[in-house]
Motif scaffolding. Structure first.
Motif: not given
Length: 329
Positions: A116, A123, A125-128, A153
Motif C-alpha cells: 500500500k 485515489n 476509496s477507503s477500506d470502510k 476487498y
C-alpha cells in the motif's frame, strides 16, 4: 520449453549453522536458512535461480539511474532469460509500478501484489467504504501506459498491479464464516490469473519437503548440495510426468534414480580398477648378463623385461606378449 506464465519468489534452504548470508524470512515453512531467488513455471519446474550472497548479490544491476534493491535486482536478473510475450507473476516484495513499466518495454507482462505504501498517491476509496459495498468490491486506476492498479476487498483489502490484466470480474465461490456456507464473490481477472500462476515455487518447496535428503551438518555448502540435488530430482520427476506416459510415484522415482546412480558408480569403479591394473604398470629393461625365466604360467621363454610394479620378468615380444596377458583381469 518454457511456459508462458512464470513466477519469481523466494525459497529458503533450511540451515541453522553459521553462514554470513543466512536469513530469516517470516511466513516460510522453514524461515531460517539460505535464501534463493527462484524463477519457476506455474507447474513447479524451476527454470533459473540466484542465491542470496548479501548486499553484493545484485550490485551490478542498475535501475532508474541507481543501484537496484534486492527485489528489483532479482527480477532484472532472472528475467534476462525470458523472451517477449512471457507473463511474470511475483509478490509485493518484488513489485513496483516503475518495474512493471520497464518490463513492459521489453515485452514482458508483469503482475504482482503491491504494498500500500507504494501507491499512496492513487485515489482509492477507503477500506470502510469498500467494506460497506460488500465482499468482492473492486476499483481500478489505469496509467497512461496501460499499467492498471486494482484494489479488491475480500476479507481484507488487496492491491495488485498488472500490465496485462484488469478489473474484469469473474464470479468465484468463497467460504463465509458468518453464513457458514459458500457464497458467490466477484473477483478481478488479475487476481484470478495471479492465484493460478503464482504457486510454482511453493509447489517445488512442497515436493522437496516430502522426501528431503536429511543429514545433520554445520557446513552450508553441504546443505546447499543436498538441497539442489532435491531440486533437480523434483524437476526431473515433473518433466518425467509431463513427457512420459508411464506414471511413477515421487518416492519410487527418487529410489530408481538412486539405485541407477549406485549401479553406474560400481560399474565405473570396476572399469577403473581393471584399467588401472593394466595401465599403471610399466615394463622396464633390466641390464643383466643372463635373461630371466618368464613368470607367466605355461611360458618357457626367457626375457630381460620386468614389470616395474609387480617385479616379475615377462616376455614382451610381437609374437609372444606375456606382459599383456599376465595383467589381463
Amino acid at each position: 520449453p518454457r511456459e508462458q506464465n512464470v513466477c519469481i519468489d523466494e525459497q529458503i534452504i533450511p540451515f541453522t549453522g553459521r553462514c554470513p548470508s543466512r536469513q530469516f524470512v517470516p511466513r516460510k515453512p522453514n524461515p531460517t536458512g539460505l535464501k534463493v531467488f527462484v524463477l519457476a513455471s506455474a507447474s513447479g519446474i524451476v527454470l533459473d535461480f540466484e542465491m542470496y550472497q548479501g548486499e553484493r548479490t545484485f550490485s551490478s544491476k542498475q535501475f532508474m539511474g541507481k543501484k537496484a534493491g534486492q527485489g528489483v535486482g532479482a527480477i532484472l536478473r532472472l528475467s534476462e532469460s525470458l523472451s517477449s510475450g512471457h507473463r511474470l507473476f511475483c509478490d509485493r516484495f518484488f513489485t513496483t509500478i516503475e518495474l512493471i513499466q520497464e518490463l513492459q518495454k521489453r515485452g514482458i507482462y508483469m503482475t504482482g501484489t503491491v504494498a500500500k505504501r507504494h501507491i499512496l498517491s492513487l485515489n482509492f476509496s477507503s477500506d470502510k467504504a469498500m467494506k460497506d459495498q460488500g465482499r468482492g468490491a473492486s476499483e481500478q486506476v489505469v496509467s497512461g501506459d496501460d499499467c492498471s492498479v486494482i484494489k479488491w476487498y475480500d476479507n481484507k483489502p488487496i492491491f495488485i498491479a498488472s500490465s496485462i490484466f484488469g478489473v474484469e470480474p469473474n464470479v468465484v465461490q468463497r467460504w463465509s464464516k458468518k453464513d457458514k456456507q459458500y457464497v458467490r464473490v466477484s473477483r478481478p481477472a488479475a487476481i484470478g490469473a495471479y492465484n493460478k500462476s503464482m504457486g510454482g515455487v511453493d509447489m517445488c518447496d512442497r515436493l522437496i519437503s516430502y522426501h528431503r535428503i536429511s543429514s545433520r551438518t554445520q557446513k552450508w555448502p553441504v546443505r546447499c548440495m543436498m538441497h539442489f540435488t532435491d531440486l533437480a530430482l523434483s524437476n526431473c520427476w515433473l518433466l518425467f510426468k509431463k513427457y512420459v506416459s508411464k506414471q511413477i510415484d515421487l518416492l519410487d522415482f527418487r529410489m530408481s534414480v538412486g539405485l541407477t546412480a549406485i549401479e553406474m558408480a560400481n560399474q565405473e569403479e570396476q572399469d577403473s580398477s581393471s584399467t588401472e591394473k593394466f595401465t599403471v604398470t610399466s615394463p622396464i629393461i633390466v641390464d643383466r648378463p643372463n635373461a630371466a625365466r618368464c613368470k607367466r604360467k605355461g611360458c618357457v621363454g626367457k626375457t630381460r623385461t620386468m614389470c616395474e610394479k609387480c617385479k616379475v620378468y615377462l616376455c614382451l615380444q610381437p609374437h609372444r606378449n606375456c606382459y599383456k596377458m599376465y595383467h589381463m583381469p
